[in-house]
Write a protein that holds these residues in place. Structure first.
Motif: not given
Length: 317
Positions: A14, A16, A19-20, A268, A275-278
């Motif tokens: 991430t 942000t 997050k992550g 995702t 805690r969105r992770s890409d």
């Protein structure tokens, strides 16, 4: 004698803050002698999914200025390799000109895309599809460790058990929809690895990686992109981003589900935790003279953002 160590924390996969997936990175000065027990104590103090120890080198006596040796610790054990620590450390060190990380699983070349701002790592792989699934030993499983929802339970019993390297294994549980994905939770593994994993592969970290296929597309050049939503569950925790599991899943799907020799997976994870992770995984496969497909290359990619820095007290021996 070293009494204090410098550290930073990053949020990985991430850009942000908060997050992550958080990661601790601790610097070990040249010539310092920190024991395994002391490293494990520090990892427990951070209480993150993983903490990395970077072996710093005296700049005046650096035989390989583009490489750094790292150790990766969970709160309970050392790992030969893990994805989010690799990507986080690669992001952190690439500004110092580091182009290779030396892990217990082997050397990992890293590269930086200035156009996309993504650091990627050539992940060591020694893939193995286990010969059995939980359904083959259902009568011996700890039943309470399987999900009470019948559709999820059936998927768990049929899930392939796949290793990205010897020592890192995941039950790859395919679910048909996001509603079912929202219902999974941490819990004890239904059996000991030695009870279901093939001989020679059973000394392993093992966890459940649930996934839902969101979509797949082909570009004009024929390149395939696959989008997935995932969750990774251990006995007591859910991980917000798991690079090694993402690499295992992408490798398995590239070998078993798709005909292309190069596939991009956009994964995702961590949405349910806030805690969105890409995560990006690119897999290249090749066909041997025996006609069997094999993983040729796995590239794990992602971004990271530094959150904290400071010093910590070295634990007593």
């Amino acid at each position: 004698m070293v009494t204090h160590l410098k550290f930073v924390t990053l949020d990985v996969f991430t850009t942000t803050p908060f997050k992550g997936n958080p990661l601790g990175i601790v610097h070990l000065p040249p010539g310092s002698h920190i024991s395994q027990t002391q490293k494990q104590t520090i990892a427990r103090e951070f209480n993150l999914s993983e903490t990395v120890f970077v072996h710093d080198v005296d700049p005046s006596n650096d035989s390989d200025p583009h490489s750094r040796r790292i150790d990766i610790f969970m709160t309970s054990r050392e790992l030969p390799f893990a994805g989010h620590p690799t990507i986080g450390t690669a992001n952190y060190l690439h500004v110092q000109g580091i182009k290779k990380l030396i892990t217990k699983a082997g050397p990992i070349p890293i590269r930086f895309s200035s156009e996309e701002g993504i650091v990627s790592a050539a992940i060591p792989h020694d893939t193995h599809l286990n010969s059995r699934v939980f359904g083959d030993i259902e009568s011996t499983l700890r039943v309470a460790s399987l999900h009470p929802t019948s559709e999820i339970r059936s998927a768990e019993l049929e899930a392939p058990l796949f290793s990205i390297v010897n020592g890192m294994t995941f039950a790859l549980v395919c679910l048909p929809c996001l509603d079912l994905l929202s219902k999974v939770s941490p819990g004890a593994f239904p059996c000991a690895p030695r009870d279901v994993i093939d001989a020679g592969w059973s000394e392993t970290f093992i966890a459940r990686y649930y996934y839902v296929l969101i979509g797949t597309s082909l570009s004009g050049s024929g390149a395939r992109t696959v989008k997935l939503r995932t969750r990774m569950m251990e006995e007591r925790i859910e991980d917000s981003a798991t690079g090694s599991a993402a690499c295992a899943l992408a490798s398995f799907l590239a070998l078993r589900e798709y005909s292309e020799t190069q596939i991009l997976f956009e994964i995702t994870q961590g949405v349910e935790l806030g805690r969105r992770s890409d995560i990006v995984v690119e897999v290249r496969v090749e066909v041997g003279e025996d006609g069997k497909k094999r993983v040729k290359e796995v590239q794990l990619g992602g971004k990271a953002r530094q959150i904290m820095e400071g010093t910590l007290v070295v634990p007593p021996v």
